[in-house]
Design a protein around this motif. Structure first.
Motif, PDB file in Angstrom:
ATOM      1  N   TRP A 195       0.927  -1.177  -0.003  1.00 42.84           N
ATOM      2  CA  TRP A 195       0.149   0.113   0.190  1.00 42.84           C
ATOM      3  C   TRP A 195       0.818   1.279   0.109  1.00 42.84           C
ATOM      4  O   TRP A 195       0.647   1.973  -0.742  1.00 42.84           O
ATOM      5  N   GLN A 196       2.013   1.162   0.756  1.00 43.17           N
ATOM      6  CA  GLN A 196       2.890   2.577   0.754  1.00 43.17           C
ATOM      7  C   GLN A 196       3.388   2.816  -0.714  1.00 43.17           C
ATOM      8  O   GLN A 196       3.649   3.634  -0.983  1.00 43.17           O
ATOM      9  N   ALA A 197       3.645   1.392  -1.458  1.00 44.48           N
ATOM     10  CA  ALA A 197       4.133   1.571  -2.909  1.00 44.48           C
ATOM     11  C   ALA A 197       3.129   2.325  -3.787  1.00 44.48           C
ATOM     12  O   ALA A 197       3.418   3.258  -4.525  1.00 44.48           O
ATOM     13  N   LEU A 198       1.869   1.903  -3.617  1.00 42.52           N
ATOM     14  CA  LEU A 198       0.775   2.393  -4.425  1.00 42.52           C
ATOM     15  C   LEU A 198       0.674   4.120  -4.029  1.00 42.52           C
ATOM     16  O   LEU A 198       0.353   4.649  -4.889  1.00 42.52           O
ATOM     17  N   ILE A 199       1.018   4.237  -2.776  1.00 40.71           N
ATOM     18  CA  ILE A 199       0.887   5.687  -2.175  1.00 40.71           C
ATOM     19  C   ILE A 199       2.073   6.500  -3.071  1.00 40.71           C
ATOM     20  O   ILE A 199       1.783   7.595  -3.629  1.00 40.71           O
ATOM     21  N   GLU A 200       3.167   5.916  -3.348  1.00 41.94           N
ATOM     22  CA  GLU A 200       4.203   6.446  -4.089  1.00 41.94           C
ATOM     23  C   GLU A 200       3.856   6.521  -5.544  1.00 41.94           C
ATOM     24  O   GLU A 200       4.369   7.581  -6.178  1.00 41.94           O
TER      25      GLU A 200
ATOM     26  N   PHE B  60      -9.758  -7.176   0.458  1.00 42.79           N
ATOM     27  CA  PHE B  60      -9.298  -6.414   1.958  1.00 42.79           C
ATOM     28  C   PHE B  60     -10.603  -6.560   2.626  1.00 42.79           C
ATOM     29  O   PHE B  60     -11.550  -6.043   2.365  1.00 42.79           O
ATOM     30  N   LEU B  61     -10.249  -7.662   3.720  1.00 44.76           N
ATOM     31  CA  LEU B  61     -11.238  -7.502   4.999  1.00 44.76           C
ATOM     32  C   LEU B  61     -11.178  -6.276   5.795  1.00 44.76           C
ATOM     33  O   LEU B  61     -10.215  -5.482   5.660  1.00 44.76           O
ATOM     34  N   PRO B  62     -12.238  -5.974   6.779  1.00 47.17           N
ATOM     35  CA  PRO B  62     -12.286  -4.877   7.586  1.00 47.17           C
ATOM     36  C   PRO B  62     -10.885  -4.559   8.253  1.00 47.17           C
ATOM     37  O   PRO B  62     -10.525  -3.506   8.223  1.00 47.17           O
ATOM     38  N   GLU B  63     -10.358  -5.784   8.834  1.00 49.55           N
ATOM     39  CA  GLU B  63      -9.405  -5.524   9.771  1.00 49.55           C
ATOM     40  C   GLU B  63      -7.913  -5.337   8.764  1.00 49.55           C
ATOM     41  O   GLU B  63      -6.926  -4.295   9.231  1.00 49.55           O
TER      42      GLU B  63
ATOM     43  N   ARG C  18      -5.955  -1.518   9.213  1.00 51.26           N
ATOM     44  CA  ARG C  18      -4.405  -1.711   9.388  1.00 51.26           C
ATOM     45  C   ARG C  18      -3.974  -0.678   8.472  1.00 51.26           C
ATOM     46  O   ARG C  18      -3.001   0.011   8.948  1.00 51.26           O
ATOM     47  N   ILE C  19      -4.383  -0.621   7.008  1.00 47.47           N
ATOM     48  CA  ILE C  19      -3.435   0.200   6.334  1.00 47.47           C
ATOM     49  C   ILE C  19      -3.821   1.656   6.603  1.00 47.47           C
ATOM     50  O   ILE C  19      -2.973   2.567   6.323  1.00 47.47           O
ATOM     51  N   VAL C  20      -5.169   2.042   7.059  1.00 42.22           N
ATOM     52  CA  VAL C  20      -5.363   3.357   7.162  1.00 42.22           C
ATOM     53  C   VAL C  20      -4.616   3.738   8.615  1.00 42.22           C
ATOM     54  O   VAL C  20      -4.185   4.865   8.576  1.00 42.22           O
TER      55      VAL C  20
END
Length: 282
Positions: A123-128, A143-146, A150-152
């Motif tokens: 996810w950090q790579a997609l942000i970049e 992606f499940l709720p958990e 976590r990524i947020v």
């Protein structure tokens, strides 16, 4: 050609059509022609993935289509084997090279692969990638709720979209609520379940609803998705089915009809035995 497709706005401002074209198994030159015909019929959202091995076909169809590139929304997905930060960025670059496009409108993580535990890094790579201009909008899939929480929590960035298995046998009520908490749009893969022969399209109640509206059972089920607030992406290789799948927005299901279709999900079950809590995609 369909011209009456509603548009929704993602939490980052990107506008997205309320239905898209799934392209799984639309490969090679025949895939190019199918995707081109979809664009000609009115699809503006085209869904692909690195692992579908058809990004080249999608890119060629986009380049050959008569519709301007800026009117299209092209999506691809990061495979599980490339969740490491540097690998993820190179994979997105490779996806762009495969398509021959300058950018993706939407790029998403295909599966969280929790056993690997690297989906936050992905996810950090997609942000970049978004910062670099490779991608206009970033999201996730399965992606499940958990996983969302976590990524947020760790990045402060909420996905614009979460593409999940969603059909009348599995209406994903809990997941849709979790997505909505972050302003994340729910997108439906396998929106018809297994399609013809799985019981939903042949069900007498669904057929009665279809007859009442002068529509097909397929159109009724896809309309159910859009009224749930989800964006279905049915695969359709033939022009006939592409036209059928787009002809959804001149009728509305009643509350009772919506409940009838949602009732299939009682004791909800996945049809493909792919639970994101444990499934690993590579």
């Amino acid at each position: 050609m369909s011209t009456n497709i509603p548009v929704i706005t993602l939490n980052d401002g990107l506008d997205l059509p309320a239905i898209g074209l799934g392209t799984y198994s639309l490969n090679g030159f025949s895939g190019v022609e199918s995707i081109k015909s979809g664009i000609e019929e009115g699809y503006r959202l085209i869904d692909s993935a690195f692992n579908y091995e058809n990004e080249g076909a999608v890119g060629r169809a986009v380049r050959e289509a008569s519709v301007p590139r800026e009117q299209l929304r092209i999506c691809s997905k990061l495979p599980g084997r490339h969740h490491e930060f540097d690998k993820a960025l190179r994979t997105i670059e490779e996806s762009l090279l495969r398509t021959g496009l300058d950018y993706f409108d939407l790029y998403i993580i295909h599966w969280p692969n929790p056993e690997q535990g690297k989906y936050v890094e992905a996810w950090q790579a997609l942000i970049e990638a978004k910062k670099r201009g490779y991608v206009r909008s970033i999201g996730v899939s399965n992606f499940l709720p958990e996983h969302l929480d976590r990524i947020v929590a760790e990045t402060g960035a909420a996905p614009s979209l979460n593409q999940v298995e969603l059909h009348p046998y599995f209406d994903q009520a809990v997941q849709r609520e979790a997505n909505a908490k972050y302003g994340t749009v729910t997108e439906s893969w396998s929106p018809l379940g297994r399609g013809k022969g799985d019981g939903v399209l042949e069900d007498s109640e669904v057929q009665a609803i279809a007859a009442a509206h002068g529509k097909t059972p397929t159109q009724v089920i896809l309309r159910w998705h859009t009224q749930l607030g989800a964006v279905p992406i049915p695969k359709a290789g033939s022009r006939e089915h592409q036209r059928e799948n787009l002809d959804l927005f001149d009728f509305e299901l009643t509350n009772e009809q919506m409940k009838t279709i949602s009732a299939f999900s009682q004791g909800g079950r996945r049809l493909w035995n792919q639970d994101p809590a444990e499934y690993e995609e590579f």
